[in-house]
Design a protein around this motif. Structure first.
Motif, mmCIF file in Angstrom:
data_model
loop_
_atom_site.group_PDB
_atom_site.id
_atom_site.type_symbol
_atom_site.label_atom_id
_atom_site.label_comp_id
_atom_site.label_asym_id
_atom_site.label_seq_id
_atom_site.Cartn_x
_atom_site.Cartn_y
_atom_site.Cartn_z
ATOM 1 N N ILE A 170 -4.352 1.686 16.001
ATOM 2 C CA ILE A 170 -3.497 0.601 16.220
ATOM 3 C C ILE A 170 -4.611 -0.632 16.751
ATOM 4 C CG2 ILE A 170 -1.779 -0.441 17.769
ATOM 5 C CD1 ILE A 170 -0.339 2.409 17.657
ATOM 6 N N VAL B 49 -5.029 -0.595 11.850
ATOM 7 C CA VAL B 49 -4.657 -0.038 10.864
ATOM 8 C C VAL B 49 -3.163 0.455 10.680
ATOM 9 C CG1 VAL B 49 -5.021 2.641 9.849
ATOM 10 C CG2 VAL B 49 -6.910 1.238 11.125
ATOM 11 N N THR B 50 -2.664 0.301 9.437
ATOM 12 C CA THR B 50 -1.180 0.503 9.138
ATOM 13 C C THR B 50 -1.238 1.251 7.994
ATOM 14 O OG1 THR B 50 -1.388 -1.401 7.888
ATOM 15 C CG2 THR B 50 -0.404 -1.731 10.060
ATOM 16 N N LEU C 90 -2.000 5.458 9.583
ATOM 17 C CA LEU C 90 -1.274 5.363 10.898
ATOM 18 C C LEU C 90 -0.123 6.472 11.102
ATOM 19 C CD1 LEU C 90 -1.540 3.775 13.563
ATOM 20 C CD2 LEU C 90 0.191 2.308 12.762
ATOM 21 N N LEU D 189 5.429 3.919 11.932
ATOM 22 C CA LEU D 189 5.413 2.521 11.306
ATOM 23 C C LEU D 189 5.493 2.313 9.989
ATOM 24 C CD1 LEU D 189 5.382 -0.192 12.808
ATOM 25 C CD2 LEU D 189 2.918 -0.334 12.186
ATOM 26 N N LEU E 59 7.299 -0.511 7.569
ATOM 27 C CA LEU E 59 8.283 -1.608 7.596
ATOM 28 C C LEU E 59 9.398 -1.464 6.617
ATOM 29 C CD1 LEU E 59 5.357 -4.648 7.117
ATOM 30 C CD2 LEU E 59 6.359 -3.539 8.895
ATOM 31 N N VAL F 251 11.362 -0.212 9.921
ATOM 32 C CA VAL F 251 11.639 -0.929 11.263
ATOM 33 C C VAL F 251 12.098 -2.649 10.984
ATOM 34 C CG1 VAL F 251 9.706 0.532 12.365
ATOM 35 C CG2 VAL F 251 9.229 -1.350 11.096
ATOM 36 N N GLN F 252 11.556 -3.052 9.623
ATOM 37 C CA GLN F 252 11.895 -4.181 9.498
ATOM 38 C C GLN F 252 12.346 -4.528 7.923
ATOM 39 O OE1 GLN F 252 8.548 -7.085 10.366
ATOM 40 N NE2 GLN F 252 9.552 -7.277 12.412
ATOM 41 N N TYR G 137 4.890 -16.602 7.146
ATOM 42 C CA TYR G 137 4.223 -15.364 6.981
ATOM 43 C C TYR G 137 5.338 -14.356 6.595
ATOM 44 C CZ TYR G 137 1.770 -11.103 7.981
ATOM 45 O OH TYR G 137 1.128 -9.802 8.015
ATOM 46 N N ALA H 267 5.438 -10.073 5.322
ATOM 47 C CA ALA H 267 4.576 -8.882 4.972
ATOM 48 C C ALA H 267 5.714 -7.723 4.585
ATOM 49 C CB ALA H 267 4.003 -8.273 6.172
ATOM 50 N N GLU I 140 0.475 -2.662 5.738
ATOM 51 C CA GLU I 140 1.010 -3.894 5.840
ATOM 52 C C GLU I 140 0.439 -4.947 4.974
ATOM 53 O OE1 GLU I 140 2.559 -5.658 9.457
ATOM 54 O OE2 GLU I 140 2.460 -7.622 8.781
#
Lengths: 221, 414
Positions: B234, B238-239, B243, B250, B252, B255-256, B348, B350, B357
């Motif tokens: 983290i 690193v994603t 990760l 995590l 996206l 979580v988003q 921005y 992502a 990401e």
């Protein structure tokens, strides 16, 4: 920005995240914005390291991941596009004034605000929120403290910003070019670097000749 | 004549005091150049290694061999002209790069795309992710000397490419997503075609799974190598699958959620140890999840327009351009003039790319060209801790670790 050109207005400037950020950082924040759903704060460049430590270590903020470091070159755009912008013609590395006219070309003048802005994008992997930090950096002394001691991932990102924009990060453990070669002259993402600018090339030595060899140190002093 | 007692230095030039307890012969550290062009790496990267025998003492990872000025180039083109450049960022999942760029432009311009367009984007993006993971695993087992699963996985990728070919007209450089829409709606009978092809992909994937996952040679190369604790990953930014393999869920898409991922039922696979085997297993499971997501989208998608009704950015349809004067003028102005319709400001956005990401940070000065176009590339951030992952380990561990990082030169070096 005004409403008549269809710009999404900055709605509620205060989000719960921004309240926490302002409470934790206090006077370190020069100004704060909310634009298109992104929270953004401006920090003075000598405060960036202190702000970074607070943002990472505060349990309510918990920005444990530095996603990105980059810079913006506001050459001749002193107000950050709040007023009528001047149009950039990157092929000629000059400015055109508000109405595009191919025949009237002017060299940009430096504005009153510092020329560069270094931009940090942060993410909290635990609380899932994002923040953008901007630091204005002047052209005559383009330097600010490195945040590598807070987020080790800043190492390469700051090297990239140094390589492409020429902004120096003080106390960086290993500040050298990352993409371009050492003999490259200038920093190509600066707005006064033309897209078609040429670089000095190394002499071609044909068969029988010898190429000049230069040592490649692993860690240059 | 008395036998001459040879002094230890004569018998062995390094002297007995320097012979280790295991009888190993110490040697001075050797400088080894790994790359820039090495048959065991898919990607142009140079690693300068200091070796003590087979053990890595120090490593300096040097990237930039594919740097071609993507961001400078983007500043000189109109927003729509930069979409083909994004194909060349991560050329194993170009549609995801298209989606990330176009959605960043849409965020900047304030465009809302129709529901069908969102579904089409998710279908295309998940197919692209399958192709990305298949290439990553396939190339990895090739470099670990497993030729057969490589052929199986590349054949599976061909099937996915057939689908992308039907969708976009090309297999690799897709250039499919548009600002405010997609280039073309789904072709006729695409759902049935997609189900058939994805069944073939799953069959090949199961075959490769049987060949790889329980294979002792493969496991010995992968298990326990290249791991780092999640906290350090983290801190390095690193994603993505790397990760998640270390146990951090995590994603996206979860979580988003963007597009229609909040309407889909899917799992986020996470690993336990964070080693190369976990990274491989996470990718294998993500292929299955992506297939399930694409099929759910094909079930849920409803008829409707695929293009946003926004004459500032989305070009009129060709049937109208060729038959009506106003639309002809409209398209002409949009293509040849920087009409200055993008509001000033910055954004921005992502998405979850194939490697993590994938974000775009755009700054507009109110003209038709981006003032700045920054790509937050997952490969770049994921490459950074490579030196930490390999120092202190064996030379042979570089290969699986580098493979599982899945560094894509076009994206890392931009």
């Amino acid at each position: 920005m005004d409403a008549k050109d269809g710009t999404p207005r900055e709605q509620e400037s205060m989000t719960p995240l921004m309240e926490k950020v302002l409470r934790e950082l206090g006077d370190l924040v020069i100004e704060h914005h909310r634009e298109r759903g992104d929270d953004r704060i401006h920090v003075a460049r000598h405060d960036i390291l202190a702000a970074a430590r607070v943002l990472r270590d505060s349990p309510q903020l918990g920005f444990d991941m530095l996603l990105d470091v980059t810079a913006i070159d506001y050459l001749g755009q002193p107000d950050g596009f709040r007023q009528q912008p001047r149009i950039w013609d990157a092929n000629r590395t000059v400015m055109r004034q508000a109405q595009p006219s191919r025949h009237r070309l002017t060299i940009p003048e430096p504005g009153p605000l510092p020329r560069f802005a270094v931009v940090y994008h942060l993410l909290s992997t635990r609380l899932i929120h994002r923040l953008r930090i901007k630091c204005r950096v002047p052209a005559d002394d383009p330097a600010l403290p490195s945040v590598t001691s807070v987020w080790p991932g800043a190492n390469w990102l700051e090297r990239e910003t140094y390589d492409l924009y020429g902004i120096r990060f003080t106390n960086h453990p290993d500040l050298r070019r990352i993409y371009l070669y050492d003999e490259f002259v200038g920093h190509p993402l600066r707005k006064d670097y033309g897209k078609h600018d040429e670089q000095p090339v190394q002499e071609y030595v044909g068969p029988g000749g010898t190429l000049p060899r230069r040592p490649l140190p692993l860690r240059p002093e | 004549m008395d036998p001459v007692e040879l002094c230890p230095e004569d018998r062995f030039p390094y002297g007995p005091s320097r012979i280790g307890s295991a009888g190993e012969v110490p040697t001075p550290p050797m400088r080894l150049q790994f790359g820039p062009s090495h048959p065991a790496t898919h990607g142009t990267v140079r690693i300068v290694l200091d070796m003590d025998g087979e053990k890595i003492l120090n490593a300096d990872v040097q990237v930039g061999y594919l740097h071609r000025g993507f961001e400078k180039e983007c500043e000189t083109g109109y927003y729509y002209q930069n979409i083909p450049y994004t194909d060349r960022l991560n050329y194993s999942s170009p549609i995801l790069c298209n989606i990330a760029y176009c959605m960043a432009v849409e965020k900047l311009a304030g465009i809302e795309v129709p529901q069908r367009c969102k579904y089409v984007r998710v279908i295309a993006g998940e197919l692209s992710r399958i192709a990305d993971h298949l290439l990553c695993i396939g190339a990895s087992c090739l470099e670990l000397a497993a030729m057969t699963p490589f052929l199986y996985l590349l054949e599976a990728r061909e099937l996915v490419w057939d689908l992308l070919d039907a969708l976009c007209g090309s297999r690799v450089t897709t250039n499919y997503i548009r600002i405010g829409g997609v280039a073309a709606d789904l072709p006729q009978h695409f759902a049935a075609f997609c189900r058939t092809k994805l069944d073939g992909v799953m069959k090949l994937l199961d075959d490769a799974d049987k060949l790889l996952t329980a294979n002792p040679i493969f496991r010995q190369r992968m298990e326990g190598t290249g791991s780092l604790p999640a906290g350090e990953l983290i801190a390095y930014g690193v994603t993505g699958p790397l990760l998640r393999a270390a146990g951090v869920p995590l994603d996206l898409r979860r979580v988003q959620p963007y597009l229609v991922y909040d309407r889909l039922d899917f799992d986020v696979p996470v690993g336990e140890h964070g080693d190369n085997l976990d990274r491989y297993l996470v990718r294998m499971e993500e292929i299955r999840q992506s297939r399930s997501m694409a099929l759910q989208c094909l079930d849920q998608i409803e008829p409707g327009p695929v293009d946003a009704d926004d004459p500032r950015f989305r070009w009129p349809g060709k049937n109208r351009v060729f038959n009506r004067m106003e639309e002809l003028i409209d398209q002409f102005k949009l293509v040849v003039e920087d009409s200055g319709l993008m509001p000033a400001g910055e954004a921005y956005f992502a998405i979850e790319g194939g490697n993590g990401e994938l974000g775009f940070y755009l700054v507009s000065d109110g003209t038709g060209k981006p003032y700045k176009c920054r790509c937050r590339a997952p490969s770049f951030s994921n490459m950074q801790p490579l030196a930490r992952m390999i120092v202190g380990r064996q030379l042979a561990d570089i290969i699986p670790t580098f493979d599982m990082i899945n560094m894509i030169g076009g994206e890392c070096d931009r």
